[in-house]
Design a protein around this motif. Structure first.
Motif, PDB file in Angstrom:
ATOM      1  N   UNK A 294       0.820  -1.220   0.000  1.00 48.88           N
ATOM      2  CA  UNK A 294       0.000   0.000   0.000  1.00 48.88           C
ATOM      3  C   UNK A 294       0.848   1.261   0.000  1.00 48.88           C
ATOM      4  N   UNK A 295       2.038   1.183  -0.590  1.00 49.20           N
ATOM      5  CA  UNK A 295       2.889   2.358  -0.750  1.00 49.20           C
ATOM      6  C   UNK A 295       2.118   3.476  -1.450  1.00 49.20           C
ATOM      7  N   UNK A 296       2.138   4.672  -0.872  1.00 49.40           N
ATOM      8  CA  UNK A 296       1.447   5.810  -1.467  1.00 49.40           C
ATOM      9  C   UNK A 296      -0.051   5.780  -1.264  1.00 49.40           C
ATOM     10  N   UNK A 297      -0.523   4.815  -0.459  1.00 50.74           N
ATOM     11  CA  UNK A 297      -1.967   4.656  -0.248  1.00 50.74           C
ATOM     12  C   UNK A 297      -2.247   4.421   1.233  1.00 50.74           C
ATOM     13  N   UNK A 298      -1.890   3.234   1.707  1.00 46.37           N
ATOM     14  CA  UNK A 298      -2.140   2.891   3.109  1.00 46.37           C
ATOM     15  C   UNK A 298      -0.950   3.131   4.008  1.00 46.37           C
ATOM     16  N   UNK A 299       0.183   3.512   3.442  1.00 47.38           N
ATOM     17  CA  UNK A 299       1.345   3.893   4.239  1.00 47.38           C
ATOM     18  C   UNK A 299       2.053   5.040   3.546  1.00 47.38           C
ATOM     19  N   UNK A 300       2.542   5.977   4.347  1.00 46.00           N
ATOM     20  CA  UNK A 300       3.285   7.108   3.812  1.00 46.00           C
ATOM     21  C   UNK A 300       4.404   7.467   4.756  1.00 46.00           C
ATOM     22  N   UNK A 301       5.241   8.398   4.332  1.00 45.03           N
ATOM     23  CA  UNK A 301       6.403   8.775   5.138  1.00 45.03           C
ATOM     24  C   UNK A 301       6.605  10.278   5.073  1.00 45.03           C
ATOM     25  N   UNK A 302       6.979  10.838   6.221  1.00 45.22           N
ATOM     26  CA  UNK A 302       7.370  12.238   6.300  1.00 45.22           C
ATOM     27  C   UNK A 302       8.801  12.291   6.818  1.00 45.22           C
ATOM     28  N   UNK A 303       9.668  12.993   6.105  1.00 43.08           N
ATOM     29  CA  UNK A 303      11.070  13.090   6.506  1.00 43.08           C
ATOM     30  C   UNK A 303      11.253  14.127   7.604  1.00 43.08           C
ATOM     31  N   UNK A 304      12.455  14.130   8.178  1.00 47.02           N
ATOM     32  CA  UNK A 304      12.817  15.093   9.221  1.00 47.02           C
ATOM     33  C   UNK A 304      12.652  16.524   8.759  1.00 47.02           C
ATOM     34  N   UNK A 305      12.763  16.775   7.434  1.00 47.92           N
ATOM     35  CA  UNK A 305      12.645  18.129   6.904  1.00 47.92           C
ATOM     36  C   UNK A 305      11.259  18.419   6.344  1.00 47.92           C
ATOM     37  N   UNK A 306      10.306  17.488   6.548  1.00 47.49           N
ATOM     38  CA  UNK A 306       8.918  17.737   6.143  1.00 47.49           C
ATOM     39  C   UNK A 306       8.537  17.207   4.783  1.00 47.49           C
ATOM     40  N   UNK A 307       9.484  16.622   4.028  1.00 38.18           N
ATOM     41  CA  UNK A 307       9.156  16.075   2.712  1.00 38.18           C
ATOM     42  C   UNK A 307       8.277  14.828   2.862  1.00 38.18           C
ATOM     43  N   UNK A 308       7.284  14.704   1.987  1.00 37.05           N
ATOM     44  CA  UNK A 308       6.345  13.578   2.021  1.00 37.05           C
ATOM     45  C   UNK A 308       6.720  12.580   0.935  1.00 37.05           C
ATOM     46  N   UNK A 309       6.985  11.334   1.349  1.00 35.41           N
ATOM     47  CA  UNK A 309       7.412  10.273   0.447  1.00 35.41           C
ATOM     48  C   UNK A 309       6.369   9.164   0.362  1.00 35.41           C
ATOM     49  N   UNK A 310       6.402   8.353  -0.708  1.00 38.27           N
ATOM     50  CA  UNK A 310       5.437   7.256  -0.841  1.00 38.27           C
ATOM     51  C   UNK A 310       5.519   6.251   0.301  1.00 38.27           C
ATOM     52  N   UNK A 311       6.720   5.982   0.789  1.00 41.96           N
ATOM     53  CA  UNK A 311       6.920   5.166   1.981  1.00 41.96           C
ATOM     54  C   UNK A 311       8.301   5.502   2.523  1.00 41.96           C
ATOM     55  N   UNK A 312       8.702   4.841   3.610  1.00 41.04           N
ATOM     56  CA  UNK A 312       9.954   5.213   4.266  1.00 41.04           C
ATOM     57  C   UNK A 312      11.202   4.810   3.494  1.00 41.04           C
ATOM     58  N   UNK A 313      11.047   3.963   2.471  1.00 38.81           N
ATOM     59  CA  UNK A 313      12.205   3.511   1.709  1.00 38.81           C
ATOM     60  C   UNK A 313      12.414   4.311   0.427  1.00 38.81           C
ATOM     61  N   UNK A 314      11.352   4.868  -0.103  1.00 43.29           N
ATOM     62  CA  UNK A 314      11.402   5.507  -1.422  1.00 43.29           C
ATOM     63  C   UNK A 314      11.651   6.997  -1.262  1.00 43.29           C
ATOM     64  N   UNK A 315      12.852   7.337  -0.843  1.00 42.99           N
ATOM     65  CA  UNK A 315      13.145   8.705  -0.449  1.00 42.99           C
ATOM     66  C   UNK A 315      13.533   9.595  -1.627  1.00 42.99           C
ATOM     67  N   UNK A 316      13.706   9.017  -2.789  1.00 45.85           N
ATOM     68  CA  UNK A 316      14.047   9.825  -3.958  1.00 45.85           C
ATOM     69  C   UNK A 316      12.850  10.534  -4.551  1.00 45.85           C
ATOM     70  N   UNK A 317      11.671  10.254  -4.049  1.00 43.95           N
ATOM     71  CA  UNK A 317      10.440  10.852  -4.575  1.00 43.95           C
ATOM     72  C   UNK A 317       9.747  11.627  -3.461  1.00 43.95           C
ATOM     73  N   UNK A 318       9.373  12.876  -3.746  1.00 42.64           N
ATOM     74  CA  UNK A 318       8.621  13.685  -2.794  1.00 42.64           C
ATOM     75  C   UNK A 318       7.365  14.218  -3.465  1.00 42.64           C
ATOM     76  N   UNK A 319       6.255  14.178  -2.717  1.00 46.76           N
ATOM     77  CA  UNK A 319       4.986  14.704  -3.223  1.00 46.76           C
ATOM     78  C   UNK A 319       4.721  16.126  -2.729  1.00 46.76           C
ATOM     79  N   UNK A 320       5.584  16.625  -1.859  1.00 50.88           N
ATOM     80  CA  UNK A 320       5.391  17.956  -1.290  1.00 50.88           C
ATOM     81  C   UNK A 320       6.002  18.020   0.089  1.00 50.88           C
ATOM     82  N   UNK A 321       5.803  19.152   0.761  1.00 52.17           N
ATOM     83  CA  UNK A 321       6.397  19.361   2.077  1.00 52.17           C
ATOM     84  C   UNK A 321       5.332  19.887   3.037  1.00 52.17           C
TER      85      UNK A 321
END
Length: 397
Positions: A294-321
């Motif tokens: 459920x990457x990008x659907x039922x689980x998401x990730x926010x980095x220490x700097x506020x970037x929103x990623x599809x999940x905690x592993x896919x850090x090369x992609x950000x949907x916003x801050x």
């Protein structure tokens, strides 16, 4: 997540899930993977700093101060938005989250806003005093990462004594009545320690263990060649099922899960189809409710700097801050083409995934692995170990 104890050993039945109408806000934590509304569990990497030097770290952390972390007040605004949005769980991760001084304050803030607060930690800094604070906050769970027994773990963590310190942290949590479990990331260098991890669960009375398949990101991207072969993965799954069943048979049930490879679900089902067809039918029903990755659907990730990623592993992609837009707005903005596609990957996957009979069950598996190996997000997940005969459409599911 694939609940081996839930599926293979019958710790959860379809009726257990349906009793709660499958709403994430009403489901108990051990059933959240079966929620229908798929409100996202959010991993917040609240700090990048870490006191260890793990070779498979997906955030490539070091023991130094990193700039641009969300402030306490920014974090509270983010948490309030997540709670209003209906995100059921906030997982505080890192780096090492216990190194951030405001962790207790922010975890308490999440609990006070109706969220379940969970910590993912290396365990080395959980003193009796900190465990007492965590109990008073009302943490739902503390997951402690182990990479094997002492020699293996300390080598992976890059610090001598890390294993003993982690075990002490686990004991401190248990003594304070906090639910605690082990997180184990599998690769060729530690797979031989899996039986010993099961022994450790029994010896230390640890109620839960999650076995993570390797995801090729951060420093873990250098370990692509260290992942298990398909044959080795199948052998491992059989071992995990056998050891979990043994615990249940002896009256010592543990919650055992595998994570980050949803081919595990069909594999469990196919084994049960030979051993217990009635239970297999129930498992298939649960797998359909789970819907797989459920990457990008039922689980998401926010980095220490506020970037929103599809999940905690896919850090090369950000949907916003979240400093610029609330997570709730970012997560529901399907004008972002990738985010829209991740919410239903089925029309977009290619190759054997596109015609696989388990597509609705595995959800297309991990796109981050596909990208890491082939450069194509939608190519088949290279870690899928089901053979061609097993994925062919043979009957209506």
């Amino acid at each position: 997540m694939i609940g081996i104890s839930k599926l293979y050993c019958g710790a959860v039945e379809p009726g257990d899930v349906l009793r709660y109408h499958r709403e994430s806000g009403k489901l108990p934590s051990h059933l959240l993977q079966f929620s229908k509304d798929k409100k996202p569990v959010v991993v917040w990497n609240m700090s990048r700093r870490c006191n260890l030097k793990c070779i498979h770290c997906y955030s490539s952390s070091q023991n130094r101060v990193y700039p641009d972390e969300l402030t306490t007040e920014e974090a509270k605004a983010m948490i309030a938005d997540l709670a209003a949005f209906g995100a059921p769980v906030l997982l505080f991760s890192g780096g090492e989250p216990v190194m951030r001084p405001d962790l207790p304050e922010l975890a308490q803030f999440a609990v006070d806003h109706g969220m379940r607060a969970v910590i993912s930690t290396n365990g080395t800094l959980i003193t009796q005093e900190k465990a007492k604070i965590f109990r008073e906050i009302g943490l739902s769970y503390v997951g402690v990462s182990l990479d094997g027994m002492e020699a293996t773990h300390d080598r992976f963590r890059g610090v001598a004594g890390a294993f003993d310190a982690a075990i002490k942290g686990i004991r401190n949590c248990r003594e304070m009545g906090i639910k605690v479990g082990v997180r184990f990331t599998i690769n060729r260098h530690n797979v031989a320690d899996v039986p010993a991890i099961f022994d450790l669960l029994e010896k230390e009375d640890i109620p839960r263990c999650c076995f993570y398949h390797l995801v090729y990101s951060g420093r873990g991207s250098k370990l692509i060649e260290e992942d298990l072969s398909h044959a080795e993965t199948r052998k491992l799954l059989d071992l995990i099922m056998d050891r979990t069943r043994d615990l249940f048979t002896r009256g010592i049930p543990k919650e055992i899960l595998t994570v980050d490879n949803h081919a595990d679900g069909p594999y469990v089902y196919l084994r049960l189809l030979k051993e217990d067809p009635k239970r297999a039918a129930e498992v298939l029903e649960l797998l359909k409710m789970n819907e797989g990755n459920s990457t990008g659907h039922g689980i998401g990730c926010i980095s220490w700097d506020g970037e929103v990623h599809p999940d905690q592993f896919w850090r090369g992609i950000s949907f916003g801050n979240v400093r610029k837009r609330p997570f709730s707005e970012i997560w529901t903005d399907t004008t972002n083409p990738l985010l829209a596609k991740l919410k239903d990957k089925r029309p977009h996957v290619k190759g054997r995934c596109a015609t696989c009979r388990w597509l609705d069950v595995c959800g297309g598996n991990f796109r981050a692995r596909s990208e890491a190996v082939t450069g194509d997000i939608w190519s088949p997940d290279p870690a899928c170990y089901l053979n061609d005969a097993e994925i062919q459409i043979k009957e209506a599911l």
